[in-house]
Design a protein around this motif. Structure first.
Motif, PDB file in Angstrom:
ATOM      1  N   GLN A 171      81.021   4.255 103.044  1.00 19.32           N
ATOM      2  CA  GLN A 171      79.878   4.206 101.981  1.00 19.32           C
ATOM      3  C   GLN A 171      79.839   2.413 101.477  1.00 19.32           C
ATOM      4  O   GLN A 171      79.071   2.201 101.116  1.00 19.32           O
ATOM      5  CB  GLN A 171      79.421   5.053 100.651  1.00 19.32           C
ATOM      6  N   ARG A 203      83.910   7.573 101.441  1.00 25.58           N
ATOM      7  CA  ARG A 203      84.016   6.118 100.004  1.00 25.58           C
ATOM      8  C   ARG A 203      84.038   4.718 101.128  1.00 25.58           C
ATOM      9  O   ARG A 203      83.712   4.044 100.906  1.00 25.58           O
ATOM     10  CB  ARG A 203      85.333   6.552  98.913  1.00 25.58           C
ATOM     11  N   GLU A 251      75.372  11.853 101.108  1.00 27.59           N
ATOM     12  CA  GLU A 251      74.805  11.330 100.342  1.00 27.59           C
ATOM     13  C   GLU A 251      75.507   9.433 100.282  1.00 27.59           C
ATOM     14  O   GLU A 251      74.871   8.495 100.222  1.00 27.59           O
ATOM     15  CB  GLU A 251      75.210  11.750  98.558  1.00 27.59           C
ATOM     16  N   LEU A 282      82.537  19.030 101.481  1.00 27.25           N
ATOM     17  CA  LEU A 282      82.170  17.451 101.755  1.00 27.25           C
ATOM     18  C   LEU A 282      80.693  17.734 101.854  1.00 27.25           C
ATOM     19  O   LEU A 282      80.349  16.464 102.479  1.00 27.25           O
ATOM     20  CB  LEU A 282      83.099  17.385 103.114  1.00 27.25           C
ATOM     21  N   THR A 334      77.451  17.160 100.711  1.00 26.87           N
ATOM     22  CA  THR A 334      77.001  16.888 100.040  1.00 26.87           C
ATOM     23  C   THR A 334      77.227  15.625  99.863  1.00 26.87           C
ATOM     24  O   THR A 334      76.533  13.938 100.135  1.00 26.87           O
ATOM     25  CB  THR A 334      76.919  17.308  98.100  1.00 26.87           C
ATOM     26  N   GLU A 335      78.690  15.188  99.771  1.00 22.90           N
ATOM     27  CA  GLU A 335      79.080  13.719  99.848  1.00 22.90           C
ATOM     28  C   GLU A 335      78.567  13.259 100.966  1.00 22.90           C
ATOM     29  O   GLU A 335      78.226  11.820 101.206  1.00 22.90           O
ATOM     30  CB  GLU A 335      80.590  13.961  99.554  1.00 22.90           C
ATOM     31  N   ARG A 357      87.334  12.544 102.413  1.00 29.82           N
ATOM     32  CA  ARG A 357      86.975  11.534 101.105  1.00 29.82           C
ATOM     33  C   ARG A 357      87.527   9.974 100.714  1.00 29.82           C
ATOM     34  O   ARG A 357      86.454   9.208 100.631  1.00 29.82           O
ATOM     35  CB  ARG A 357      87.159  12.490  99.379  1.00 29.82           C
TER      36      ARG A 357
END
Length: 391
Positions: free
Chosen positions: A181, A178, A150, A144, A146-147, A174
């Motif tokens: 983000q 999301r 970002e 997880l 990298t996610e 995830r």
């Protein structure tokens, strides 16, 4: 049998935890779309700044002010000026004359993880101590990483990850990433009073934080049932929709009558003793009375000890049910033996272990009063004035 029952009454959802029909915990939440709930995220505007207490009042809804403590970073306060607009999250709901408390640190909590904008690192709950399990979860965090980078967030894996399915953990994490983000992207181009994120209902948060599964989850509210059907981890045999128009779920389980009883001043103990619960503006005092518990008993020290132990367990239950927070003082029956006083404090600490709200047994004063602090998160039960409709 431990069960969770969810009903709708007086524009509120009531989530009641019952163990063998005895009320053990309760959460009341308003169903109004306009109500400020802990966890909601809004774009606010700074109304005015209070330099003397390093705080500000911000407007999150039209004419609705919230209190924003200005946290210090690296020895200096955050640069906040009047008229600024930015995203804040409700941390504590408004109670009586006190405004809701908000923070610029945003958190997105789910069953398996908490995603945060405060700390960009990845970590695992310290309650998970088994080396092999921590190594397995470290592998999930690496996947997880990298996610998270970002999205500009950090992540903490919760205790519920222990032994949980890898794919379910990844899917839950995830989804939170999301959501975070999406909120962070919207925050820069939305006007103040915009709600960016609606917190999960309290009954979902409760399920997320519950370590042991319920034997049964029952509701007579269609929209609640639909929400629970899609909740991960609930088996079909656990979930039940109650539909008997002639005899409500509230009446069947006696939820309203139990809550009305929980708002009374006196609480009787099985031993014949009692608790007297007195909330004030500054703190809550709980007095333990012997009443009939000492009638005909010769060994008063042992009798007082047994009464105090029962009172400690019941006081912890009443604090959970009534959602008493802030400073709490308990005046137990005086005892002379230090070993018994130590055992009493340990019993009280054990009684709070399953409390979802952070509670600390501080110490016992020279006057024999036990000091407790409990975090303020939601409104107390007394704020909702729930009445027994079936008396």
């Amino acid at each position: 049998m431990k069960q969770l029952a969810i009903i709708k009454k007086d524009h509120c959802y009531i989530s009641a935890v019952l163990e063998d029909q005895r009320l053990d915990n309760v959460i009341v939440e308003e169903t109004s779309e306009d109500s400020l709930q802990a966890g909601d995220i809004y774009v606010c505007r700074v109304s005015h700044i209070l330099q003397n207490i390093n705080a500000a009042f911000v407007e999150v809804q039209k004419d609705v002010m919230c209190y924003l403590p200005m946290e210090k970073k690296k020895g200096t306060s955050e640069k906040i000026v009047q008229g600024m607009e930015f995203a804040v999250q409700v941390k504590k709901a408004a109670v009586k004359s006190k405004q809701a408390v908000v923070s610029r640190k945003l958190e997105f909590a789910g069953k398996y993880a908490v995603v945060t904008t405060e700390n960009l690192s990845q970590s695992i709950s310290s309650k998970i101590s088994e080396p092999k399990e921590r190594q397995r979860l470290d592998g999930i965090l690496e996947e997880l990483q990298t996610e998270c980078q970002e999205a500009g967030v950090g992540i903490i894996l919760r205790t519920s990850c222990s032994r949980a399915d890898r794919e379910q953990i990844l899917s839950g994490c995830r989804q939170l990433i999301r959501e975070a983000q999406d909120v962070l992207q919207k925050a820069g181009n939305r006007t103040y009073t915009t709600r960016l994120y609606r917190s999960q209902p309290e009954f979902i948060k409760f399920l997320d934080s519950e370590a042991e599964p319920f034997s049964r989850i029952i509701t007579d509210v269609p929209e609640v049932f639909r929400r629970l059907e899609s909740y991960p981890g609930i088996k079909p045999e656990q979930l039940q929709f109650y539909e008997d128009p002639s005899y409500s779920l509230d009446k069947l389980l006696g939820i309203s009558s139990k809550l009305a009883k929980a708002q009374k001043k006196h609480v009787w103990l099985k031993s014949g003793g009692s608790l007297v619960i007195e909330p004030t503006e500054a703190l809550t005092v709980i007095d333990v009375n012997t009443q009939k518990a000492v009638a005909g008993k010769r060994n008063s020290e042992t009798t007082f000890f047994n009464l105090n132990m029962e009172a400690a367990r019941e006081a912890a239950r009443q604090i959970r049910i009534r959602n008493i927070s802030g400073i709490i003082l308990i005046d137990f029956i005086d005892m002379k033996e230090k070993s018994k006083i130590k055992a009493l404090l340990q019993e009280l600490e054990n009684a709070f272990l399953n409390d979802h709200v952070k509670t600390t047994v501080v110490d016992i004063t020279r006057l024999g009063l036990v000091e407790i602090t409990r975090m303020k998160v939601r409104k107390p039960l007394s704020a909702f004035c729930i009445k027994d409709s079936y008396q």
